[in-house]
Design an enzyme around this catalytic site. Sequence first.
Site, mmCIF file in Angstrom:
data_model
loop_
_atom_site.group_PDB
_atom_site.id
_atom_site.type_symbol
_atom_site.label_atom_id
_atom_site.label_comp_id
_atom_site.label_asym_id
_atom_site.label_seq_id
_atom_site.Cartn_x
_atom_site.Cartn_y
_atom_site.Cartn_z
ATOM 1 N N HIS A 75 5.679 8.265 3.732
ATOM 2 C CA HIS A 75 4.254 8.472 4.004
ATOM 3 C C HIS A 75 3.890 7.999 5.411
ATOM 4 O O HIS A 75 3.176 8.707 6.152
ATOM 5 C CB HIS A 75 3.434 7.716 2.954
ATOM 6 C CG HIS A 75 1.967 7.644 3.275
ATOM 7 N ND1 HIS A 75 1.075 8.610 2.882
ATOM 8 C CD2 HIS A 75 1.248 6.713 3.963
ATOM 9 C CE1 HIS A 75 -0.133 8.284 3.306
ATOM 10 N NE2 HIS A 75 -0.059 7.132 3.963
ATOM 11 N N GLU A 76 4.363 6.824 5.808
ATOM 12 C CA GLU A 76 4.001 6.280 7.115
ATOM 13 C C GLU A 76 4.648 7.066 8.250
ATOM 14 O O GLU A 76 4.022 7.284 9.293
ATOM 15 C CB GLU A 76 4.395 4.801 7.189
ATOM 16 C CG GLU A 76 3.712 3.915 6.157
ATOM 17 C CD GLU A 76 2.205 3.962 6.248
ATOM 18 O OE1 GLU A 76 1.675 4.211 7.354
ATOM 19 O OE2 GLU A 76 1.544 3.742 5.212
ATOM 20 N N HIS A 93 2.719 10.280 9.109
ATOM 21 C CA HIS A 93 1.580 10.181 10.025
ATOM 22 C C HIS A 93 2.014 10.491 11.460
ATOM 23 O O HIS A 93 1.265 11.124 12.225
ATOM 24 C CB HIS A 93 0.971 8.773 9.963
ATOM 25 C CG HIS A 93 0.078 8.554 8.788
ATOM 26 N ND1 HIS A 93 -1.031 9.325 8.538
ATOM 27 C CD2 HIS A 93 0.128 7.633 7.781
ATOM 28 C CE1 HIS A 93 -1.638 8.901 7.442
ATOM 29 N NE2 HIS A 93 -0.950 7.877 6.958
ATOM 30 N N GLU A 122 -4.557 11.223 4.985
ATOM 31 C CA GLU A 122 -3.738 10.444 4.054
ATOM 32 C C GLU A 122 -3.107 11.348 2.998
ATOM 33 O O GLU A 122 -1.931 11.179 2.638
ATOM 34 C CB GLU A 122 -4.595 9.369 3.385
ATOM 35 C CG GLU A 122 -5.094 8.285 4.318
ATOM 36 C CD GLU A 122 -3.957 7.481 4.922
ATOM 37 O OE1 GLU A 122 -2.943 7.272 4.222
ATOM 38 O OE2 GLU A 122 -4.085 7.057 6.083
#
Length: 369
Positions: free
Chosen positions: A227-228, A231, A282
Site C-alpha cells: 500500500h505504501e 502511493h 488511499e
Amino acid sequence: MNPVGFARSSTGMFATRVMRAAFTTAARTFAPASRPTQFTSFQTSRGPLSRNIHPSPSQWRSTFRLAQQRTYASYNYRRFGGSRAAGSLLRRWAARPTFYYEVGGIGGVCGGYYIYNLERVPVSGRRRFNIISPQYEEQAGQAQYEQTLSQFGKSILPHYTKEHQMVQRVLDRLVPHSGLENEKWEVHVIDDDMKNAFVIPGGKVFVFRGILDICQGDDGLAAVLGHEIAHNVAHHMAERLSEMYILAPVSLAISVLGGIDYRLIDTVGNLALSLPHSRRQEEEADYIGLLMMAESCYDPSAAVGLWTRMEQAEQGSPPQFLSTHPSSHNRMEKIRSWLPEAQQKSETNDCHVTSGYGLYNRVQSLGLP
C-alpha cells in the site's frame, strides 16, 4: 426664580449658549441631514408669551445631558470594511460591458490548462491533474526524509535486528514488481508502538514497530508495504501538491472578490474536495498494493485479515467523512471485491507453486540474489 428671570440671568444666558452649541454639534455629521418636506406650524396657547419661548427647568436639564453625550453613529464609522470593498470590486467588475467575455476567457484558459495537464495513474488508469514533475516530487520527498530523520533518528533500530530484517526481506520481493527498481531504497524501523508505516518518494521506507504486531507475518507486512509503495507508484504526493497550487489561489480569489472569510472557504474546500480526494488516493493505493503483493507471490487475502485487526485496534477514530483515510471496514469490503483479480494475478505469475524449489526458481527468475 420664574422662567423669565432665569433666562435674563447670567446662568440662563450661559445655558442658552450651551444649548445652541449642542444643537450645532449634533447637526455636524458626514451625512447630510434630512430636511422636512412640509412646513411646520408652531401653535401657541393663550398664556404669556414667555411660556412658549423659554423652556422649563426640566427641559434645560435634558439639554445639558444631550450636550454632554457623544454620538458616534453620525460618523458611520466601520472598523472592518474589507467585505464592503470586496463587494464593491466585484460589482464594478460585473458592471463592465466585457464582463461575460472576460469570465469566459478566464474559464477557457483555466479549462484548457487543466485538460492539458491531465494524465492517467499507473495500474488503476484513473485520470488526474498533475503539474509536478517526478524530479520536483523527489526533492520534496528528500526534505521530508531529513525532517523525519531529525524527529525519529534516535529511535531507529539497527539493521541486524529481526524487525529490520523482516521489513527488508518483504521489501526485496515487492520492489521488482513496483516499477521503481531504480530508486535508492532504504529501510528504517522505528522503535515505537505507533501502528503506522510510510514510504517517502525516493525509496525511503519507515515502519513503526507497533504495526508489525498487527501484520502478524510477512503476508500482512506485504499488504502494508504494498500500500505504501503504491502511493509512490501513483505519484500521489505530486498530485496533492498540484491540488494545493490550484486550490489556494482560487480560494484566495473567492475570498477577495466575494468578501468571504478565507478560513470558511478553506474549511468548506477541505470537507468537499481535499478529504474525499485523499480517501480516493488511499483506496487507489489499496488496489495497486494488493495487485503488487499478489504478483510478488504473497497471499492477497492476508490484506483482509490485516484490516480486520486494524479495525479492532482502532479506538475513537473520527467518522470517515472527517478523515483522510477510509474506514477499516470499508477497506475490507473493497479488498474483498478485488480478491478475484488479485488471485488471478497470482496464478498468472505461477505463485501456486509453494514449495521451496518453486519459490527458489521464482526468485531466480526475478534476478534477485
